[in-house]
Design a protein around this motif. Structure first.
Motif, PDB file in Angstrom:
ATOM      1  N   PRO A 224      19.221  -2.267  35.074  1.00 31.84           N
ATOM      2  CA  PRO A 224      18.595  -1.147  35.791  1.00 31.84           C
ATOM      3  C   PRO A 224      19.261   0.191  35.505  1.00 31.84           C
ATOM      4  O   PRO A 224      18.603   1.236  35.528  1.00 31.84           O
ATOM      5  N   ASP A 225      20.556   0.168  35.217  1.00 28.54           N
ATOM      6  CA  ASP A 225      21.250   1.416  34.888  1.00 28.54           C
ATOM      7  C   ASP A 225      20.716   2.015  33.593  1.00 28.54           C
ATOM      8  O   ASP A 225      20.533   3.234  33.476  1.00 28.54           O
ATOM      9  N   ILE A 226      20.439   1.155  32.616  1.00 29.33           N
ATOM     10  CA  ILE A 226      19.909   1.629  31.341  1.00 29.33           C
ATOM     11  C   ILE A 226      18.522   2.224  31.538  1.00 29.33           C
ATOM     12  O   ILE A 226      18.194   3.282  30.960  1.00 29.33           O
ATOM     13  N   TYR A 227      17.710   1.572  32.372  1.00 25.01           N
ATOM     14  CA  TYR A 227      16.358   2.083  32.563  1.00 25.01           C
ATOM     15  C   TYR A 227      16.381   3.455  33.252  1.00 25.01           C
ATOM     16  O   TYR A 227      15.613   4.351  32.894  1.00 25.01           O
ATOM     17  N   LEU A 228      17.274   3.641  34.212  1.00 28.38           N
ATOM     18  CA  LEU A 228      17.394   4.947  34.869  1.00 28.38           C
ATOM     19  C   LEU A 228      17.854   6.024  33.887  1.00 28.38           C
ATOM     20  O   LEU A 228      17.314   7.137  33.870  1.00 28.38           O
ATOM     21  N   LYS A 229      18.852   5.696  33.067  1.00 26.89           N
ATOM     22  CA  LYS A 229      19.329   6.663  32.077  1.00 26.89           C
ATOM     23  C   LYS A 229      18.227   6.988  31.072  1.00 26.89           C
ATOM     24  O   LYS A 229      18.075   8.139  30.643  1.00 26.89           O
ATOM     25  N   TYR A 230      17.467   5.969  30.699  1.00 27.43           N
ATOM     26  CA  TYR A 230      16.360   6.168  29.761  1.00 27.43           C
ATOM     27  C   TYR A 230      15.315   7.121  30.346  1.00 27.43           C
ATOM     28  O   TYR A 230      14.841   8.040  29.662  1.00 27.43           O
ATOM     29  N   LEU A 231      14.948   6.912  31.622  1.00 24.79           N
ATOM     30  CA  LEU A 231      13.973   7.796  32.259  1.00 24.79           C
ATOM     31  C   LEU A 231      14.482   9.236  32.289  1.00 24.79           C
ATOM     32  O   LEU A 231      13.718  10.183  32.054  1.00 24.79           O
ATOM     33  N   MET A 232      15.781   9.392  32.571  1.00 18.50           N
ATOM     34  CA  MET A 232      16.337  10.747  32.624  1.00 18.50           C
ATOM     35  C   MET A 232      16.301  11.412  31.249  1.00 18.50           C
ATOM     36  O   MET A 232      15.944  12.589  31.123  1.00 18.50           O
ATOM     37  N   ILE A 233      16.665  10.660  30.209  1.00 15.02           N
ATOM     38  CA  ILE A 233      16.620  11.219  28.860  1.00 15.02           C
ATOM     39  C   ILE A 233      15.194  11.566  28.472  1.00 15.02           C
ATOM     40  O   ILE A 233      14.918  12.615  27.856  1.00 15.02           O
TER      41      ILE A 233
END
Length: 486
Positions: A224-233
């Protein structure tokens, strides 16, 4: 190369660490020379002078070396002391890092061939990793643990399927991707302040984005951390504001999987994105921004792990409350956080916010007195204070003071070389519109002139300090001209 003075060598140790360093030196296990131990004792007897930089290197060397004193011996003595301090700091850090210790023990047991104990310790370590939240550290340790498990497998079973090998690969993927996404965030943030004109290369960004999209459900479930960072990028690259809703909903649904510190960090990314959009003139983000702050603030999610709030977060929150005319809430917010500011020198930011509060409470005279107390050191606070003061002078009809302070602002922008380009543009556009407003009131009073100015500010893409305030002033003037413009 500069000779290290005594306070240069021991300056990284606090009082308690210096005491423990003495036990480290006296232990025969670490084989520190007697001369270094004698030097430590001499420094201990003169500790106050040493930490304040008043204990001369030569005096200490002569006291310890006696008749064997020479420049070479003195140089070696302090070199050995410096190395002992560095070794101590490394051992101290390692001693408090349980996971690194266990991983090193695993590698040592395997190299020594103690595979029974290795298997037991690997199980313990795997259970420990299972308690960690998903993130860069857990992926790195997971990769090293899986590598260790794979390396310890029986060579005769090489033809069989290895779950450890598959996990090693998956953990490396996750570690690489989350590390790259973090780097992209740093690149974006630094690019906003970069004055060199040299842009960062976002290598592999498209490939990582494609991989995440292709494995979206798995990543949402496991990383889930990767998905949040991906959305932010994705948001910051494409200025896709609609993703803020998905980001906030996904974060709320997965908060239980993160520590309080990580949850606060993810929310920080979200409201910082809103801050950037507000700074770019998208003032419709102010209400959602403040609503988010009101939601997470009672849970302590504005504070870092040291219990402090970043001063620019503090500033943006108070400014937004002022802008939305929530003056009482802003006053209470300032009181709640005035002793929790993440800076050693909070007076400038507190003075600025106090001045704004006084202004919105219709105490303009005191507000101007407060603004004049702000120093030049912090260019973000100073530019805000100066520009806000110009707005106040305009409202009071003191146009000569306006012009004088516009000139002072121009000189400051010219000589303060570290100011980022975005702030320079914002300040220069602000000065441009203020001059236009003053010119209208003093010289033209021409409705066509005002209409063109309104078209200009409403179509303005560049950042402008006080953009909505300028729009309000133009609208006020438009209602006063003969026949009205609106």
């Amino acid at each position: 190369m500069k000779k290290l003075e005594i306070n240069d060598i021991i300056g990284s140790l606090d009082g308690e660490e210096f005491r423990k360093f003495g036990a480290f030196i006296s232990s025969p296990y670490f084989a520190v020379s007697k001369r270094v131990a004698d030097l430590y004792q001499f420094i201990s007897r003169n500790y106050s002078s040493a930490v304040s930089g008043k204990l001369p290197r030569l005096q200490a060397a002569e006291a310890v070396l006696g008749s064997s004193f020479s420049d070479d011996n003195a140089r070696k003595l302090f070199s050995d002391l410096n190395k002992a301090v560095e070794d101590f700091l490394v051992i101290e850090a390692f001693q408090h890092d349980e996971k690194s210790r266990q991983l090193s023990l695993l590698k040592t047991l395997r190299k020594k061939g103690d595979m029974y104990k290795h298997a037991q310790k690997l199980k313990e370590f795997t259970r420990l990793l299972g308690t960690m939240e998903p993130g860069q550290l857990s992926y790195r340790l997971g990769a090293e643990s899986s590598e260790e498990e794979f390396t310890a497998e029986d060579p005769e079973s090489f033809h069989e399927y290895s779950p450890a090998l598959q996990k090693w690969s998956s953990m490396l993927d996750a570690y690489y991707i989350t590390s790259k996404l973090l780097v992209y965030e740093y690149m974006y943030s630094k690019q906003l302040l970069n004055k060199s004109g040299q842009n960062y290369t976002w290598s592999m960004a498209d490939e990582i984005s494609s991989f995440i999209e292709s494995n979206k459900e798995t990543i949402q479930e496991n990383n889930p951390d990767i998905y949040l960072k991906y959305l932010m990028i994705k948001m910051i690259r494409g200025k896709d504001d609609s993703l803020m809703v998905e980001y906030s909903e996904f974060l709320r649904n997965n908060e239980s999987r993160f520590s309080t510190e990580s949850t606060a960090s993810f929310y920080s990314d979200l409201y910082n994105y809103a801050t950037i959009r507000i700074g770019a003139g998208r003032h419709e983000f102010r209400r959602p921004f403040l609503n988010l702050i009101k939601e997470i603030e009672p849970r302590g999610l504005l504070l870092d792990d040291g219990g402090k709030i970043h001063i620019y977060t503090f500033k943006q929150i108070a400014d937004t409350a002022f802008h939305l005319k929530e003056i009482q809430w802003a006053e209470d917010f300032i009181k709640r956080y005035k002793d929790k500011l993440g800076t050693l020198y909070p007076q400038n930011i507190l003075t600025l916010m106090t001045a704004k509060l006084l202004y919105f409470q219709d105490n303009v005279a005191k507000a101007r007195i407060e603004l004049n107390k702000i120093s030049l050191d912090d260019y973000i606070i100073y530019l805000d204070a100066k520009s806000f003061g110009i707005c106040m002078e305009y409202d009071e009809g003191d146009f000569s003071s306006c012009i004088m302070n516009i000139e002072a602002l121009s000189k400051y922008l010219k000589h303060k070389k570290e100011i980022p380009e975005s702030l320079i543009v914002s300040s220069n556009r602000f000065k441009y519109y203020i001059r236009k407003l003053i010119d209208f009131k003093e010289n033209t009073a021409d409705s066509f002139y005002l209409l063109k100015l309104a078209e200009e500010i409403y179509g303005e893409d560049a950042p402008v300090y006080g953009k909505e305030w300028i729009r309000d002033k133009i609208e006020e003037l438009g209602k006063k001209v003969k026949g009205g413009l609106w």
